[in-house]
Design a protein around this motif. Structure first.
Motif: not given
Length: 445
Positions: A169, A220, A241, A404
């Protein structure tokens, strides 16, 4: 979970906590976790200052010692990585991470932990090519050279991080990843730091190994510091992503050194630090690759005859869990040196290396080697060879994922609960001025 991210702390821990507490009172929310991106300067005493590579005018004890000695308690759970201005002797006691003071946790040379369902990784230090492939050979008392090389990242830590297969993350580095400026406002960055342009054009700005980790791990969020300016970018990956990158400034008045980010987490879990099972298993499987010599440390590759992929399978992780036991990081902080006494002394000597009981316990449970313990052992041997580092693990004897669906625009918009603090000093905190919205998503004093 509201996470405060801080750039270069430079020892101003008391100021950072005071700022966060003021922000909590002003905005009416609770910050759950503080992440610091290096130059933490965990100096316990004046002897530690002799191990820090800074000019004499910056060799200040600052405020960490208050939290180390118990004069104060960290009000927010804090996780940090190392930078290039550190009390390296103290951090070397905790190569795999540990508590430097109650409620303040160091990630080690590299590390991955879990906090309430969030997987947080980090890499300490900065990149210098001449030391990248060497072993962790340094130990106090340092020479002028080793005082600097000790905080240079090594290929072993990058190799280990690239064995990870599960999503991160958050990732922390002190260096910026090379090329990240191409995904943000590069022109504004150069206007703010004109001397960056030449480094960018020559490919000298940022770290290539850190860039590899950004592209491989695809976290992320990716937070950095070191270059003393704020810079945001959104980095796309081929898989579709994206990574939201943010670099922050150092802790000084009118500098953009702090940001609060709201990241979804598992509300059913405690806000406590837990070891990451995959990372523990990688450490165990790669222990034989550890080097404590001042020579090139070659790592296995795809075309060699030995195992080169150490991404653990379920059986290997199960073995680690059975061997290691409870994954909750124990509150086993223990002082290994006296704290600052409140006045200057004539202590101009560097301390001898000390084995930390946290590391000894960790290594004994995981059946891996402590680099500092090996160096201490080697210092009594006249011949240094590969037999001093075990080729198989041995026991030491020395005492929610991000949403997301969030769009790029939302990352920089008012809907994202991010707050920036520029000026932390006490006189500004006590000022009658109030926070005013500067743009859609940022507050400043």
């Amino acid at each position: 979970m509201k996470i405060a991210v801080e750039g270069c702390a430079h020892g101003e821990l008391e100021t950072i906590y005071d700022t966060l507490q003021y922000l909590e009172q002003k905005e009416g929310f609770k910050i759950d976790l503080l992440l610091c991106c290096g130059d933490f300067q965990a100096s316990r005493n004046e002897a530690d200052l002799r191990c820090m590579a800074v000019p004499p005018k910056y060799s200040n004890i600052c405020s960490f010692y208050k939290y180390y000695t118990g004069l104060k308690t960290a009000p927010i759970l804090t996780i940090f990585i190392g930078g290039n201005h550190e009390a390296s002797n103290y951090l070397q006691e905790l190569p795999y991470g540990g508590w430097v003071a109650p409620n303040i946790y160091y990630l080690g040379y590299a590390g991955v932990v879990n906090v309430a369902g969030l997987r947080i990784g980090g890499l300490s230090g900065i990149y210098k090519g001449q030391d990248y492939m060497k072993g962790h050979f340094e130990a106090p008392p340092y020479s002028d050279s080793s005082k600097r090389s000790v905080y240079h990242i090594r290929n072993l830590e990058v190799f280990r991080l690239k064995q990870l297969s599960q999503t991160l993350n958050v990732f922390l580095s002190h260096d910026w990843p090379s090329g990240v400026w191409e995904y943000g406002d590069k022109a504004q960055l150069i206007r703010f730091k004109p001397f960056f342009e030449d480094d960018i054009n020559r490919g000298h700005l940022g770290s290539k190994p850190t860039q590899e980790l950004l592209n491989f791990l695809k976290p992320d969020y990716f937070f950095s510091a070191h270059l003393h300016c704020k810079f945001a970018a959104v980095v796309p990956h081929e898989c579709g992503k994206v990574t939201k990158f943010l670099a922050l400034d150092k802790c000084l008045p009118k500098r953009r050194f702090l940001q609060v980010v709201d990241i979804p987490h598992d509300a059913n879990l405690k806000t406590e630090i837990c070891y990451d099972l995959e990372w523990l298993t990688i450490l165990r499987l790669t222990n034989h690759l550890l080097s404590v010599k001042n020579v090139t440390n070659y790592l296995p590759g795809a075309h060699g005859n030995e195992r080169w992929c150490f991404t653990p399978n379920e059986e290997e992780k199960s073995f680690t869990l059975n061997q290691f036991g409870d994954l909750v990081v124990p509150n086993n902080f223990e002082k290994t040196s006296e704290g600052y006494c409140g006045h200057k002394t004539k202590n101009f000597t560097q301390p001898e290396p000390v084995c930390n009981s946290q590391t000894v316990s960790f290594c004994n449970k995981l059946l891996i080697d402590d680099p500092l313990s090996l160096i201490i052992n080697l210092s009594t041997n006249s011949v240094i060879d590969d037999s001093n580092v075990s080729k198989t693990p041995r026991k030491l004897v020395l005492p929610q994922p991000v949403n997301e669906s969030e769009s790029f625009e939302e990352f920089f918009s008012a809907e994202v609960t991010e707050t920036e603090i520029e000026a932390p000093v006490e006189e500004q905190l006590n000022s009658s001025k109030t926070f005013k919205r500067r743009n859609a998503s940022i507050y400043q004093k």
